[in-house]
Design an enzyme around this catalytic site. Structure first.
Site, PDB file in Angstrom:
ATOM      1  N   GLU A 263       0.805  -1.225   0.000  1.00  0.00           N
ATOM      2  CA  GLU A 263       0.000   0.000   0.000  1.00  0.00           C
ATOM      3  C   GLU A 263       0.837   1.274   0.000  1.00  0.00           C
ATOM      4  O   GLU A 263       0.400   2.317  -0.472  1.00  0.00           O
ATOM      5  CB  GLU A 263      -0.972   0.013   1.180  1.00  0.00           C
ATOM      6  CG  GLU A 263      -2.099  -1.011   1.068  1.00  0.00           C
ATOM      7  CD  GLU A 263      -1.747  -2.372   1.633  1.00  0.00           C
ATOM      8  OE1 GLU A 263      -0.548  -2.610   1.930  1.00  0.00           O
ATOM      9  OE2 GLU A 263      -2.660  -3.209   1.778  1.00  0.00           O
TER      10      GLU A 263
ATOM     11  N   PHE B 142     -11.398  -7.316  13.870  1.00  0.00           N
ATOM     12  CA  PHE B 142     -10.313  -7.749  12.999  1.00  0.00           C
ATOM     13  C   PHE B 142      -9.995  -6.654  11.979  1.00  0.00           C
ATOM     14  O   PHE B 142     -10.889  -6.118  11.336  1.00  0.00           O
ATOM     15  CB  PHE B 142     -10.712  -9.050  12.281  1.00  0.00           C
ATOM     16  CG  PHE B 142      -9.672  -9.516  11.302  1.00  0.00           C
ATOM     17  CD1 PHE B 142      -8.426  -9.936  11.741  1.00  0.00           C
ATOM     18  CD2 PHE B 142      -9.929  -9.509   9.937  1.00  0.00           C
ATOM     19  CE1 PHE B 142      -7.455 -10.350  10.840  1.00  0.00           C
ATOM     20  CE2 PHE B 142      -8.955  -9.923   9.034  1.00  0.00           C
ATOM     21  CZ  PHE B 142      -7.713 -10.336   9.483  1.00  0.00           C
ATOM     22  N   GLN B 143      -8.738  -6.334  11.848  1.00  0.00           N
ATOM     23  CA  GLN B 143      -8.252  -5.292  10.926  1.00  0.00           C
ATOM     24  C   GLN B 143      -8.928  -3.942  11.161  1.00  0.00           C
ATOM     25  O   GLN B 143      -9.097  -3.148  10.252  1.00  0.00           O
ATOM     26  CB  GLN B 143      -8.394  -5.738   9.465  1.00  0.00           C
ATOM     27  CG  GLN B 143      -7.467  -6.911   9.144  1.00  0.00           C
ATOM     28  CD  GLN B 143      -7.301  -7.190   7.674  1.00  0.00           C
ATOM     29  OE1 GLN B 143      -8.204  -6.947   6.876  1.00  0.00           O
ATOM     30  NE2 GLN B 143      -6.130  -7.697   7.292  1.00  0.00           N
TER      31      GLN B 143
ATOM     32  N   LYS C   9     -17.578  -0.670   5.985  1.00  0.00           N
ATOM     33  CA  LYS C   9     -18.059  -1.697   5.058  1.00  0.00           C
ATOM     34  C   LYS C   9     -19.587  -1.708   4.944  1.00  0.00           C
ATOM     35  O   LYS C   9     -20.134  -1.848   3.854  1.00  0.00           O
ATOM     36  CB  LYS C   9     -17.556  -3.058   5.559  1.00  0.00           C
ATOM     37  CG  LYS C   9     -17.788  -4.188   4.591  1.00  0.00           C
ATOM     38  CD  LYS C   9     -17.148  -5.468   5.119  1.00  0.00           C
ATOM     39  CE  LYS C   9     -17.345  -6.600   4.135  1.00  0.00           C
ATOM     40  NZ  LYS C   9     -16.684  -7.839   4.602  1.00  0.00           N
TER      41      LYS C   9
ATOM     42  N   MET D  22      24.403   9.174   1.891  1.00  0.00           N
ATOM     43  CA  MET D  22      24.301  10.483   2.519  1.00  0.00           C
ATOM     44  C   MET D  22      24.625  10.418   4.013  1.00  0.00           C
ATOM     45  O   MET D  22      25.312  11.280   4.550  1.00  0.00           O
ATOM     46  CB  MET D  22      22.893  11.068   2.299  1.00  0.00           C
ATOM     47  CG  MET D  22      22.762  12.522   2.702  1.00  0.00           C
ATOM     48  SD  MET D  22      23.890  13.605   1.792  1.00  0.00           S
ATOM     49  CE  MET D  22      22.818  14.212   0.501  1.00  0.00           C
TER      50      MET D  22
END
Lengths: 610, 182
Positions: A75, A137-138, A187, A494
């Protein structure tokens, strides 16, 4: 103290009551409405990843062909791809991910977009409304997590608010100072049905960006400019966001005023113009930093006086009257006191300012600057060994400005800023404010979907490339003709440079043990080669540029220990600037040249860095 | 000096900022989910001083008024006002400090009492026009309303008797209708 909050009502925010019903008032599910909203916004491409909480939206995506969906492999890649698309085109980038880890993985990209003023709209799936707060969940409070890193964010709590919220999200992301907006979509809401009506326009009583600069201030600016003999234009990404390059060039040429740009300003003013000073700041050109320190009027346009630009802020342009043009009132006077503040859209303000100014007598000033340019040009020594600068300069030479170059973060990023001649707006895409390693590959992929007119090049170091290397799969899947160049010095260069210069060469955890990048690229299905010698570089780059059948990967194995110069150390002034010791000139025109040794002494006395 | 400070802030770094001018900022915000936390979060994220913060409904159902008391120099105050204005949910931001305004703070304070001290405490409460709102053999609860200074003063006067518990609202304020000479 008492807090009262109530759920959103659909008729808030003074929306026009007479809404145009685009779909003839048809009843649809939230997921279908979502798709219709994206179509209404003219979205071409969505970068996303499905999961449990957004599965309904993915079902609505199935079997429609108006919106192209690109399945990323992580993602974070989706948010950077959306940023790359937005930077390359000026249109908002769109991300669609699921709840929980899908949402948290977008955080870095969202923060990056906020810091660099990039319009992206991120849609996150969420657990059903009734489960919110239950540690489902999630489930994660992504609105809470992203509140400080978005321009604005929403949790849609009522199906009737969905279309209006999406409309607002796109409006807020793209108007004023652009930035990321997140919309969290539970949802169950997306499964409910309502009549789809897409508002024609947005009227927010609380958010009305000022576009036209205050005329009195513009006149005052013209007056201050008219008294200047040593002006400098200090230009940032705001000029590109406002599509004001033509107006900027008119102003610079009319005034005969030199122009220096920030990293994000590169390309807003063509560097082949003699008035160009290149980039300023920590790794800017020597002469741009000196010119800013000696100028009598500094005209800051769409720039925010970032610490990497100013060094020690009290000493920055300390002799100059400062005019600051920006669309965000909060950046004016934030770091540096300003004499003439002008809030508004850069293009509109410059159009008016151009009518009020007349040519200045800057011949002497320009002569002095051209002496500085001769004394301290941007340059490096070519050696037997391949150097990163060779590769980058050759990319510039081969493309001649006709490419979109997307860099990662680190030494190669600064060398790209220095050694490519930037000629066009939106030709450099880079992570500046947040400095996100792993930005280049996904951002270049996103840019490719928006720009078919010129080739897109991704340049990374060996460190950053591995931070989003998984997007090679996406690039190969879509056969994107991306040029993927990895400059491999085997170090986090760097950080190693800072350790060399300021931490007594104690190379703490900067040496990288790398895989065989050519084999990795080939395993993903991308033609790949390795360049190790300076004589091979140009030929390989030309071949890569001519190859248009899909992605091509080249690893450049370069000198391990190399430094970016000039360097204006963090929190320091131009007097502490370090130039390339390879090319050190002992004395020029009676002025003391600052050496690496002197810089180190300064640091021994006061080793504090930002 | 008040012995008890009303402070909701982790970043109000003790005495270091007390010499700075106190500012009262009145903000109208959309009465929306999360608007309050956006503003409180802004103070935390930017490290601004926050002495008190109140929020409540207004005459309009969909608008809330927040009153914030903060300290800072002119430079910081300019930033605070700009950053508040920048939030999408804020409607207006007004720094009342240089205006004429009315302010009120309310405190509920539960004091340890004995038969010997009770009448003295009631005398003090009368001076401050405070009300006794609860009483028990060993405690007395007073309600006092007024400017922050007045509330500070009554707390200071009651402290020697032993304050058992205290709850204070923080400042609410409104701009006066008549500014200057009338």
């Amino acid at each position: 103290m008492f807090v009262h909050e109530q759920s959103l009502k659909s008729q808030r925010n003074g929306f026009p009551q007479s809404k145009q019903v685009m779909q003839g008032g048809k009843e649809m599910t939230g997921s279908e409405i979502f798709i219709q909203c994206l179509i209404a916004e003219g979205v071409e491409v969505v970068f996303g990843y499905p999961g449990g909480a957004n599965i309904g939206i993915y079902d609505a995506l199935y079997g429609q062909s108006t919106i192209k969906h690109i399945l990323v492999r992580h993602e974070q890649g989706a948010t950077h791809a959306a940023e790359g698309y937005a930077k390359a085109t000026g249109k908002p980038g769109v991300v669609l991910v699921t709840s929980g880890p899908g949402a948290t993985n977008t955080v870095t990209g969202i923060a990056d977009a906020l810091m660099d003023s990039i319009p992206i709209v991120v849609f996150t799936g969420q657990v059903p409304l009734k489960l919110i707060g239950n540690d489902a969940f999630q489930e994660i409070d992504i609105v809470g997590i992203t509140r400080p890193i978005t321009k604005h964010n929403y949790l849609v709590r009522d199906i009737r608010d969905l279309a209006k919220t999406i409309k607002e999200a796109f409006y807020i992301a793209t108007s004023g100072r652009p930035g990321p907006v997140l919309v969290d979509l539970p949802k169950d809401i997306m499964a409910q049905k309502t009549v789809f009506e897409y508002p024609e326009r947005v009227e927010l009583r609380t958010y009305k960006p000022v576009l036209d600069g205050h005329m009195m201030m513009i006149k005052k600016a013209a007056e201050v400019i008219s008294q200047s003999s040593r002006p400098v234009l200090y230009v940032g990404g705001g000029v590109i966001n406002s599509n004001a390059s033509d107006e900027l060039r008119e102003l610079a040429e009319k005034l005969k005023c030199p122009v220096t740009t920030t990293l994000h300003g590169l390309g807003s003013f063509p560097e082949d113009n003699p008035l160009s000073l290149g980039m300023l700041g920590m790794h800017g050109t020597w002469y741009s930093n000196i010119a800013v320190s000696k100028c009598d009027v500094l005209i800051a346009i769409g720039a925010r006086f970032d610490d990497r630009v100013t060094g020690k802020v009290e000493s920055f342009a300390s002799e100059a009257k400062k005019i600051h043009i920006d669309i965000d009132p909060a950046v004016i006077g934030k770091n540096v006191p300003v004499d003439v503040p002008i809030v508004g859209d850069v293009k509109r303000i410059l159009t008016r300012l151009n009518e009020l100014v007349s040519p200045l007598k800057t011949e002497e000033w320009l002569n002095t600057i051209s002496e500085w340019k001769q004394e301290h040009p941007l340059r490096y020594e070519q050696k037997k060994e391949l150097r990163a600068q060779d590769v980058i300069q050759t990319i510039g030479k081969v493309t001649k400005g006709n490419a979109v170059v997307v860099t990662d973060v680190g030494q190669h990023q600064m060398w790209s800023a220095q050694f490519i001649n930037w000629l066009h707006p939106r030709s450099l895409i880079s992570s500046g404010g947040l400095g996100t390693m792993g930005f280049s590959l996904p951002a270049a992929m996103g840019a490719s979907f928006g720009r078919k007119d010129v080739p897109v090049i991704s340049i990374s170091g060996d460190g950053g490339f591995q931070m989003n290397i998984q997007e090679l799969a996406t690039v190969v899947e879509h056969n994107i003709p991306l040029k993927i160049f990895v400059i491999n010095n085997g170090y986090l260069g760097m950080v190693r440079q800072w350790q060399e210069l300021f931490w007594q060469k104690r190379y703490s955890h900067v040496k990288l043990s790398n895989p065989d990048f050519v084999k990795v690229a080939e395993a993903y299905g991308c033609p790949a080669s390795r360049v190790t010698h300076p004589s091979e570089a140009e030929q390989s780059i030309r071949q890569a540029m001519e190859y248009n059948d899909g992605p091509v990967f080249i690893e450049f194995v370069v000198a391990e220990e190399d430094n970016v110069f000039p360097m204006l150390p963090a929190g320091k002034t131009v007097d502490d600037m370090l130039d390339n010791p390879e090319l050190f000139l002992p004395q020029t025109n009676g002025r003391t040249m600052f050496t690496l040794e002197k810089g180190k002494e300064n640091y021994a006395a006061n080793p504090s860095f930002a | 000096m008040p012995q008890i400070q009303v402070s909701h802030s982790a970043q109000s770094n003790g005495n270091g900022e007390l010499h700075l001018q106190k500012h009262t900022i009145s903000i109208l915000v959309e009465n929306k989910y999360g608007a309050f936390i956006r503003i409180a979060g802004l103070f935390a994220a930017k490290g601004y001083n926050l002495e008190s913060i109140t929020v409540g409904p207004t005459e309009e159902e969909d608008i809330s008024r927040m009153t914030i008391v903060t300290r800072g120099d002119d430079f910081v105050m300019e930033q605070i006002v700009k950053q508040l204005n920048r939030l999408i949910d804020t409607i207006t931001v007004l720094d009342l400090t240089f205006e004429s305004f009315v302010e009120r703070d309310l405190v509920l304070v539960k004091i340890n009492t004995s038969p010997e001290t009770r009448s003295e405490i009631i005398q003090i409460s009368e001076i401050f026009q405070a009300k006794v709102v609860d009483i028990s053999p060993r405690t007395l609860t007073l309600e006092a309303t007024g400017s922050q200074q007045k509330v500070d003063a009554i707390i200071m006067m009651l402290k020697p008797f032993g304050i058992k518990e205290l709850a204070r609202t923080g400042r609410v304020a409104l701009k006066r209708e008549f500014q200057g000479d009338v």
